[in-house]
Design an enzyme around this catalytic site. Structure first.
Site: not given
Length: 266
Positions: A58-59, A62
């Site tokens: 997820h990170e 980003h």
């Protein structure tokens, strides 16, 4: 290219992430084969490790999207190594999400990467950077639920099926919570570039408390009930019924007395 100033070492996969991935693989195998005398321990380690892997992805999503949108500083910050310890504070990034997962079976939005937004030009790019993380949870949920909606469960052991169902529930809750247009969450980051300056200025002081506000609401029985009705409706549409996610959560909490009905459920 925006990657020109990113050193090769800044993108090398962290041994920490590889170790967590190895734990997920080994305990996934142990869950499939019922290798352990207490299958709940294997399910706990498998789901927890897989959940942390999803937090890292997820990170990373980003950071990778920010890199290609103009923020070349993410590499030096360690965000491209998939090391969970690089995503802000370990307590907020890893420990709290795992605690909330244990307490209530909720996929808490985890850590965060600090994007230098001034380096990114264009509202669409800003929105895409924010959306990239929860879209990863959506993709992870699609992978977890694939055996169910593809009707490919023949030969899949019961415990592994339950573990996948619970992991899918975590991913769906994480995606929905992250996409809420609440200050401090990714959903607000998606719409923020399109808001007027005055609106953004008025909302900014509330950003640190957005997640706390959401979880305060989730503690209300009426709100919690509606929230999980939505979650289970989505999962039902993907072929996962409530009994499977319940039994997955029951197995996951191996330190509690297990529900006998899960031992005989199909």
């Amino acid at each position: 290219m925006t990657t020109a100033t990113t050193r090769r070492g800044d993108q090398r996969i962290s041994p920490v992430f590889l170790g967590i991935l190895a734990v997920a693989a080994v305990t996934g195998w142990a869950t499939w084969t019922r290798f352990a005398e207490q299958p709940g321990i294997a399910v706990f380690l498998f789901v927890t490790a897989a959940w942390i892997v999803s937090l890292c992805l997820h990170e990373y999503a980003h950071a990778r999207t920010a890199l290609h949108s103009g923020d070349v500083t993410v590499g030096a910050k360690g965000y491209l190594t998939l090391n969970p310890l690089k995503y802000t504070h370990a307590l907020l990034s890893i420990v709290l999400p795992v605690v909330f997962m244990i307490m209530g079976g909720i996929g808490l939005p985890g850590g965060a990467v600090f994007i230098e937004r001034g380096r990114i030009r264009g509202r669409w790019r800003h929105s895409l950077v924010s959306a990239a993380g929860p879209l990863t949870n959506v993709l992870f949920a699609a992978v977890c639920t694939a055996p169910f909606w593809l009707h490919a469960l023949d030969g899949v052991p019961r415990d592994f099926r339950y573990a996948l169902a619970f992991l899918a529930l975590l991913q769906v809750t994480a995606a929905i919570l992250n996409f809420l247009p609440v200050p401090g969450l990714d959903g607000y980051g998606v719409i923020e570039p399109w808001l007027s300056y005055n609106v953004k200025r008025q909302v900014e002081p509330f950003a640190p408390f957005g997640l706390l506000f959401v979880f305060a609401l989730l503690w209300l029985p009426s709100v919690n009930s509606v929230f999980f009705e939505v979650i289970h409706s989505i999962l039902n549409g993907l072929g996962i019924d409530g009994d499977q996610t319940y039994c997955g959560f029951d197995l996951f909490r191996f330190w509690r007395e297990s529900d006998p009905s899960c031992a005989v459920s199909p």
